[in-house]
Design a protein around this motif. Structure first.
Motif, PDB file in Angstrom:
ATOM      1  N   GLU A 269       0.887  -1.064  -0.067  1.00 56.82           N
ATOM      2  CA  GLU A 269      -0.002   0.020   0.075  1.00 56.82           C
ATOM      3  C   GLU A 269       0.948   1.175  -0.134  1.00 56.82           C
ATOM      4  O   GLU A 269       1.921   1.456   0.780  1.00 56.82           O
ATOM      5  N   LEU A 270       0.598   2.064  -0.877  1.00 52.22           N
ATOM      6  CA  LEU A 270       1.433   3.370  -0.975  1.00 52.22           C
ATOM      7  C   LEU A 270       0.366   4.377  -0.545  1.00 52.22           C
ATOM      8  O   LEU A 270      -0.501   4.862  -1.045  1.00 52.22           O
ATOM      9  N   LEU A 287      -2.132   4.163  -8.383  1.00 52.87           N
ATOM     10  CA  LEU A 287      -1.300   3.264  -7.603  1.00 52.87           C
ATOM     11  C   LEU A 287      -1.186   3.471  -6.208  1.00 52.87           C
ATOM     12  O   LEU A 287      -1.033   2.708  -5.549  1.00 52.87           O
ATOM     13  N   PHE A 288      -1.918   4.590  -5.791  1.00 51.95           N
ATOM     14  CA  PHE A 288      -1.978   4.980  -4.399  1.00 51.95           C
ATOM     15  C   PHE A 288      -3.141   4.543  -3.669  1.00 51.95           C
ATOM     16  O   PHE A 288      -4.382   4.759  -3.878  1.00 51.95           O
ATOM     17  N   ALA A 289      -2.860   3.923  -2.194  1.00 53.53           N
ATOM     18  CA  ALA A 289      -3.910   3.735  -1.265  1.00 53.53           C
ATOM     19  C   ALA A 289      -4.701   4.979  -0.519  1.00 53.53           C
ATOM     20  O   ALA A 289      -5.597   5.157  -0.376  1.00 53.53           O
ATOM     21  N   ARG A 290      -3.486   5.947  -0.350  1.00 61.26           N
ATOM     22  CA  ARG A 290      -3.967   7.245   0.322  1.00 61.26           C
ATOM     23  C   ARG A 290      -3.109   8.076  -0.507  1.00 61.26           C
ATOM     24  O   ARG A 290      -2.020   7.850  -0.869  1.00 61.26           O
ATOM     25  N   PHE A 291      -3.621   9.460  -0.888  1.00 61.94           N
ATOM     26  CA  PHE A 291      -3.142  10.539  -1.437  1.00 61.94           C
ATOM     27  C   PHE A 291      -3.511  11.747  -0.685  1.00 61.94           C
ATOM     28  O   PHE A 291      -4.796  12.339  -0.812  1.00 61.94           O
ATOM     29  N   ALA A 292      -2.445  12.368   0.078  1.00 63.04           N
ATOM     30  CA  ALA A 292      -2.681  13.705   0.977  1.00 63.04           C
ATOM     31  C   ALA A 292      -1.845  14.844   0.205  1.00 63.04           C
ATOM     32  O   ALA A 292      -0.826  14.677  -0.071  1.00 63.04           O
ATOM     33  N   TYR A 293      -2.533  15.909   0.287  1.00 61.03           N
ATOM     34  CA  TYR A 293      -1.930  16.830  -0.516  1.00 61.03           C
ATOM     35  C   TYR A 293      -2.775  18.502  -0.102  1.00 61.03           C
ATOM     36  O   TYR A 293      -3.758  18.295   0.250  1.00 61.03           O
ATOM     37  N   ASP A 294      -2.091  19.434  -0.063  1.00 59.63           N
ATOM     38  CA  ASP A 294      -2.314  20.911  -0.029  1.00 59.63           C
ATOM     39  C   ASP A 294      -2.822  21.300   1.363  1.00 59.63           C
ATOM     40  O   ASP A 294      -2.300  22.108   1.922  1.00 59.63           O
ATOM     41  N   ASP A 295      -3.527  20.486   2.227  1.00 58.78           N
ATOM     42  CA  ASP A 295      -3.920  20.899   3.435  1.00 58.78           C
ATOM     43  C   ASP A 295      -3.172  19.933   4.657  1.00 58.78           C
ATOM     44  O   ASP A 295      -2.950  18.707   4.896  1.00 58.78           O
ATOM     45  N   VAL A 302      -3.459  11.523   8.310  1.00 59.21           N
ATOM     46  CA  VAL A 302      -3.249  10.481   7.458  1.00 59.21           C
ATOM     47  C   VAL A 302      -2.022  10.080   8.260  1.00 59.21           C
ATOM     48  O   VAL A 302      -1.886   8.727   8.300  1.00 59.21           O
ATOM     49  N   LEU A 303      -0.972  10.712   8.811  1.00 60.57           N
ATOM     50  CA  LEU A 303       0.095  10.446   9.443  1.00 60.57           C
ATOM     51  C   LEU A 303      -0.235   9.602  10.744  1.00 60.57           C
ATOM     52  O   LEU A 303       0.162   8.783  10.961  1.00 60.57           O
ATOM     53  N   GLU A 304      -1.204  10.296  11.394  1.00 58.79           N
ATOM     54  CA  GLU A 304      -1.648   9.664  12.700  1.00 58.79           C
ATOM     55  C   GLU A 304      -2.400   8.434  12.441  1.00 58.79           C
ATOM     56  O   GLU A 304      -2.355   7.568  13.237  1.00 58.79           O
ATOM     57  N   GLN A 470     -13.030   0.963  -7.309  1.00 63.50           N
ATOM     58  CA  GLN A 470     -13.079   2.401  -7.007  1.00 63.50           C
ATOM     59  C   GLN A 470     -11.687   3.002  -6.976  1.00 63.50           C
ATOM     60  O   GLN A 470     -10.673   2.375  -6.794  1.00 63.50           O
ATOM     61  N   GLN A 471     -11.700   4.342  -7.188  1.00 62.46           N
ATOM     62  CA  GLN A 471     -10.474   5.093  -7.149  1.00 62.46           C
ATOM     63  C   GLN A 471      -9.987   5.261  -5.808  1.00 62.46           C
ATOM     64  O   GLN A 471     -10.774   5.086  -4.610  1.00 62.46           O
ATOM     65  N   PRO A 472      -8.420   5.268  -5.726  1.00 58.53           N
ATOM     66  CA  PRO A 472      -8.082   5.468  -4.199  1.00 58.53           C
ATOM     67  C   PRO A 472      -8.496   6.745  -3.517  1.00 58.53           C
ATOM     68  O   PRO A 472      -8.883   8.008  -4.206  1.00 58.53           O
ATOM     69  N   GLU A 473      -8.522   6.897  -2.252  1.00 59.97           N
ATOM     70  CA  GLU A 473      -8.807   7.962  -1.369  1.00 59.97           C
ATOM     71  C   GLU A 473      -7.759   9.090  -1.522  1.00 59.97           C
ATOM     72  O   GLU A 473      -6.703   8.832  -1.449  1.00 59.97           O
TER      73      GLU A 473
END
Length: 476
Positions: A269-270, A287-295, A302-304, A470-473
């Motif tokens: 899981e990426l 390819l990503f299971a989680r994708f966090a950006y901007d905020d 997500v890190l927690e 579905q697309q990753p979150e």
């Protein structure tokens, strides 16, 4: 005869005795015999030392004297034809056992031994004591397609670090491109690696994607010896540091590509963080299971969440296994952070910054054994920007702007041991040095380059299969 007045009680000095020793004359024929014997001994030593030259020469002279020119020419042609046939039928063994040993002997005699004493003296590696000169002994030379390996017996009191600091000067003295000093098996020896040709001059094309990734040897690029470079991700975290346009994206996408087969099968899981608003890594979204950006607040969440998953996995494995084994039901989690300084130093919200630092500290200190790994890239390697640098066992230094940054990223003394990240040209994007904890010498590597088309094709071919397809979150 004159009289000598002697005062009572005065000591009379004793005159020194003038003794004449008999003169011995050495016959001239004995001197001639001595010089001839001495020259013959030296000639024999040279002939034995350089048998690979004197042996064929004596054999050729004997054939010429015994059978004439035509037979000698026939023998030479037969030898040349045999070498050509060997090279044609099995080039690998010909290069290993035929060509490279011959090149090594020739370069030892013509390149290194000819100016060895003067070069080591000018570089401060030779010394003099009580009127005698002491020079490090040149033992052997090994060659391959790109590198000369010169083994040297050091003088008493010398360390491999002394040679590492002067390896670059030695390389220039022998008119070669680059030089490094590495420890040998015996403590009194050092191995100098001189680069004749640079296998990293050209861009490295994308490497084949393994269907089942080997987490102990992920193919990412090419080493300085021309062989494939494989990264050990199992039990490690990876830090990538480099200036703007130094090729950090090449390292990250090479790693993602090597894990793509595991992403498709569910072994990996990426979790990807792109503080630049998703501009750099959004092309690999499938390819990503989680994708966090901007905020920053969402990225801290997500890190927690990763910390929570890590603790749950540790509680499940406690007393069962000491090392996590990835399965589709319990996959390897890889956190990829494009610009780590944006999370640790450049956030104005103090509470969010502390949440991110606490989560990263826990992940870096406890995540390796339970299969949670952090791969982070940054431009500014200062300690106030990244206070937990020492928690990354694998560190990659690309082109850096200052010499001091080499030691900041790769560890103390890395630049003296050959990791000259500040001298990498701007045209060599993706070239860097890899340092591992417990390994003294850094390795020079060029990572593969994936174009936007390659990344889109990678996402379509190896996209992650979610529930209901579905697309990753994505967390903004």
């Amino acid at each position: 005869m004159p009289l000598i007045n002697v005062i009572p009680g005065e000591k009379i000095p004793v005159a020194p005795m003038n003794v004449r020793l008999p003169a011995w004359r050495v016959p001239g024929w004995l001197l001639v015999f001595w010089w001839l014997a001495r020259g013959l001994v030296r000639l024999t030593v040279v002939a034995v030392r350089y048998w690979w030259l004197t042996g064929p020469a004596i054999a050729a002279l004997w054939v010429h004297a015994r059978y004439g020119r035509l037979v000698l020419a026939g023998v030479l042609l037969a030898v040349a034809a045999a070498c050509a046939a060997w090279w044609r039928c099995h080039p690998r063994s010909w290069l290993r056992f035929g060509w490279y040993p011959a090149v090594a002997r020739w370069r030892r005699l013509w390149v290194y031994r000819r100016g060895w004493a003067s070069t080591t003296a000018t570089c401060g590696l030779a010394t003099a004591f009580a009127g005698d000169r002491y020079v490090p002994q040149l033992l052997k030379v090994r060659c391959d397609r790109y590198v000369d390996e010169v083994t040297v017996r050091m003088l008493p009191g010398q360390l491999p670090d002394d040679w590492a600091r002067t390896a670059q000067r030695l390389a220039y003295a022998f008119r070669l491109r680059d030089g490094q000093a590495r420890t040998a098996k015996r403590p009194d020896r050092v191995v100098l690696r001189f680069l004749r040709r640079d296998p990293l001059a050209a861009t490295v094309a994308p490497l084949p994607v393994p269907d089942v990734p080997d987490f102990t040897a992920l193919p990412l690029g090419v080493r300085e010896d021309g062989n494939a470079y494989r990264l050990r991700l199992a039990g490690s975290h990876v830090l990538v540091a480099g200036a703007t346009n130094s090729g950090k994206g090449s390292v990250l996408w090479s790693l993602v590509a090597s894990l793509a087969g595991g992403v498709r099968s569910g072994l990996v899981e990426l979790w990807v963080f792109d503080p630049k608003g998703g501009m750099e890594l959004a092309a690999g979204l499938p390819l990503f299971a989680r994708f966090a950006y901007d905020d920053p607040d969402s990225m801290a969440g997500v890190l927690e969440e990763a910390v929570k998953r890590m603790r749950q996995r540790a509680a499940r494995l406690r007393g069962v296994a000491r090392q996590h084994t990835p399965t589709p039901d319990d996959p390897l989690i890889v956190l990829v952070v494009d610009e780590l300084a944006s999370l640790t130093a450049y956030i104005s919200d103090r509470k969010v910054k502390e949440r991110i630092k606490d989560a990263l500290s826990l992940l870096l200190s406890q995540g390796r054994a339970v299969g949670v790994h952090v791969v982070a890239a940054l431009q500014d390697p200062r300690k106030e920007v990244l206070p937990f640098r020492d928690l990354f066992p694998t560190r990659i230094g690309l082109r850096l702007t200052e010499p001091e940054q080499c030691d900041l990223v790769l560890g103390d003394g890395a630049r003296d041991r050959g990791a000259v990240c500040d001298q990498i040209p701007e045209s060599a994007a993706g070239v860097g040095y890899v340092a591992l904890d417990g390994v003294r010498e850094p390795v020079r590597v060029r990572f593969s380059y994936l174009t936007d088309t390659d990344i889109r094709d990678l996402g379509r071919t190896y996209r992650r299969l979610c529930d209901g397809d579905q697309q990753p979150e994505a967390s903004a």
